[in-house]
Scaffold this motif. Sequence first.
Motif, mmCIF file in Angstrom:
data_model
loop_
_atom_site.group_PDB
_atom_site.id
_atom_site.type_symbol
_atom_site.label_atom_id
_atom_site.label_comp_id
_atom_site.label_asym_id
_atom_site.label_seq_id
_atom_site.Cartn_x
_atom_site.Cartn_y
_atom_site.Cartn_z
ATOM 1 N N ALA A 19 0.606 -1.253 0.134
ATOM 2 C CA ALA A 19 0.032 -0.246 0.283
ATOM 3 C C ALA A 19 0.951 1.287 -0.256
ATOM 4 O O ALA A 19 0.482 2.503 0.095
ATOM 5 C CB ALA A 19 -0.723 0.309 1.218
ATOM 6 N N GLU A 20 2.356 1.456 0.263
ATOM 7 C CA GLU A 20 2.930 2.097 0.059
ATOM 8 C C GLU A 20 4.745 1.592 -0.625
ATOM 9 O O GLU A 20 5.374 1.300 -0.582
ATOM 10 C CB GLU A 20 3.115 2.573 1.362
ATOM 11 C CG GLU A 20 3.795 1.693 2.132
ATOM 12 C CD GLU A 20 3.857 2.328 4.264
ATOM 13 O OE1 GLU A 20 3.539 3.608 4.602
ATOM 14 O OE2 GLU A 20 4.075 1.082 5.077
ATOM 15 N N ASN A 51 2.915 10.330 2.842
ATOM 16 C CA ASN A 51 3.075 10.505 4.802
ATOM 17 C C ASN A 51 3.960 11.140 5.374
ATOM 18 O O ASN A 51 4.220 10.904 6.333
ATOM 19 C CB ASN A 51 2.242 9.384 4.684
ATOM 20 C CG ASN A 51 2.254 8.219 4.659
ATOM 21 O OD1 ASN A 51 3.908 8.044 4.226
ATOM 22 N ND2 ASN A 51 2.036 7.007 5.145
ATOM 23 N N PHE A 52 5.356 10.607 3.943
ATOM 24 C CA PHE A 52 6.449 11.221 4.629
ATOM 25 C C PHE A 52 7.377 12.086 3.832
ATOM 26 O O PHE A 52 7.263 11.493 2.525
ATOM 27 C CB PHE A 52 7.592 9.441 5.158
ATOM 28 C CG PHE A 52 8.603 9.851 5.836
ATOM 29 C CD1 PHE A 52 8.742 9.727 6.829
ATOM 30 C CD2 PHE A 52 10.120 10.037 5.045
ATOM 31 C CE1 PHE A 52 9.862 9.983 7.693
ATOM 32 C CE2 PHE A 52 11.141 9.887 5.532
ATOM 33 C CZ PHE A 52 11.211 9.892 7.184
ATOM 34 N N ALA A 68 15.703 13.926 -1.572
ATOM 35 C CA ALA A 68 14.398 13.927 -0.874
ATOM 36 C C ALA A 68 14.272 12.398 -1.407
ATOM 37 O O ALA A 68 13.845 11.356 -1.798
ATOM 38 C CB ALA A 68 13.331 14.817 -1.521
ATOM 39 N N PHE A 69 13.370 11.772 -0.216
ATOM 40 C CA PHE A 69 13.013 10.811 0.371
ATOM 41 C C PHE A 69 11.145 10.969 0.540
ATOM 42 O O PHE A 69 10.732 12.009 1.081
ATOM 43 C CB PHE A 69 13.858 9.675 1.607
ATOM 44 C CG PHE A 69 14.729 9.198 1.035
ATOM 45 C CD1 PHE A 69 15.526 8.340 0.271
ATOM 46 C CD2 PHE A 69 16.236 10.129 1.617
ATOM 47 C CE1 PHE A 69 15.956 8.643 -0.084
ATOM 48 C CE2 PHE A 69 16.882 9.835 1.973
ATOM 49 C CZ PHE A 69 17.715 9.016 1.219
ATOM 50 N N VAL A 70 10.485 10.600 -0.037
ATOM 51 C CA VAL A 70 8.678 9.889 0.007
ATOM 52 C C VAL A 70 8.045 9.097 -0.014
ATOM 53 O O VAL A 70 8.547 8.533 -0.923
ATOM 54 C CB VAL A 70 8.051 10.887 -1.418
ATOM 55 C CG1 VAL A 70 6.620 11.643 -1.303
ATOM 56 C CG2 VAL A 70 8.824 12.769 -1.717
ATOM 57 N N ASN A 71 7.870 8.706 1.380
ATOM 58 C CA ASN A 71 6.632 7.986 0.572
ATOM 59 C C ASN A 71 5.750 7.932 0.663
ATOM 60 O O ASN A 71 4.477 8.830 1.391
ATOM 61 C CB ASN A 71 6.492 7.105 1.948
ATOM 62 C CG ASN A 71 6.024 5.717 2.576
ATOM 63 O OD1 ASN A 71 6.781 4.832 2.793
ATOM 64 N ND2 ASN A 71 4.954 5.411 3.598
ATOM 65 N N GLY A 109 8.330 1.916 3.511
ATOM 66 C CA GLY A 109 7.341 2.601 4.500
ATOM 67 C C GLY A 109 7.769 3.608 5.093
ATOM 68 O O GLY A 109 7.897 3.802 5.336
ATOM 69 N N LEU A 110 5.785 4.162 5.580
ATOM 70 C CA LEU A 110 5.975 4.848 6.923
ATOM 71 C C LEU A 110 6.638 4.063 8.306
ATOM 72 O O LEU A 110 7.793 5.181 9.128
ATOM 73 C CB LEU A 110 4.441 5.401 6.703
ATOM 74 C CG LEU A 110 4.503 6.342 8.205
ATOM 75 C CD1 LEU A 110 5.389 7.251 8.129
ATOM 76 C CD2 LEU A 110 3.249 6.888 8.287
#
Length: 205
Positions: A19-20, A51-52, A68-71, A109-110
Amino acid sequence: NMPTLPGNRQLAMAGAQSAEVTVALQGLPAEYTRDMVEALLVGHGFLGHFNFLYVPSNFATGCSFGYAFVNLATTAEKTVEFFRVFNGYTQWTMQSTKVCEVVLADTNGLLANIERYRNSPVMHADVPDALKPIVLHGNGLRGLPCANQVHKAAEGPQVAGKRLALQSWPGGATAATAAIAAKCCGCHSCHNSWLSTVVRKGVRG
């Protein structure tokens, strides 16, 4: 060298299997802050789909290291759309020749990202909030990962008689990163040296 893009299909498969999916945006202008990256994502229709967010930056200067890191917590289709929008992106808010690339991050994952950073020196109270990872909730609220322990100040080595803040190195506290970080003055060249030496098989989250 930094890894090449895995392609739409692999991103879609990653999104379908979970889901992520955590991705890394590479090739960002150094002037881009975390808030600017957030505004970029929201401005292209991804509000509520991540969400991150973390933009690793030099503690001393506040300049980012260009990634940049994006979740992404969304559908496989939206994950592929994210790739299509930002891979090759060049429409920055300032003049820049940087070209954005999208790759899968090692930390996915978050919860995994919170665990990765919540006890990192980047979470120390002396580090400005704008340089820290951010967790974004569905209702628009923003929060930082909670820490398990009191963080030690992130101090760098003595350079010309002056202490410089040691940046938060991605990839974990391995012997190799620790050795390089101990000699680093906090500049972009040092960070690139670390990347070329340690990051051989992918982006380290």
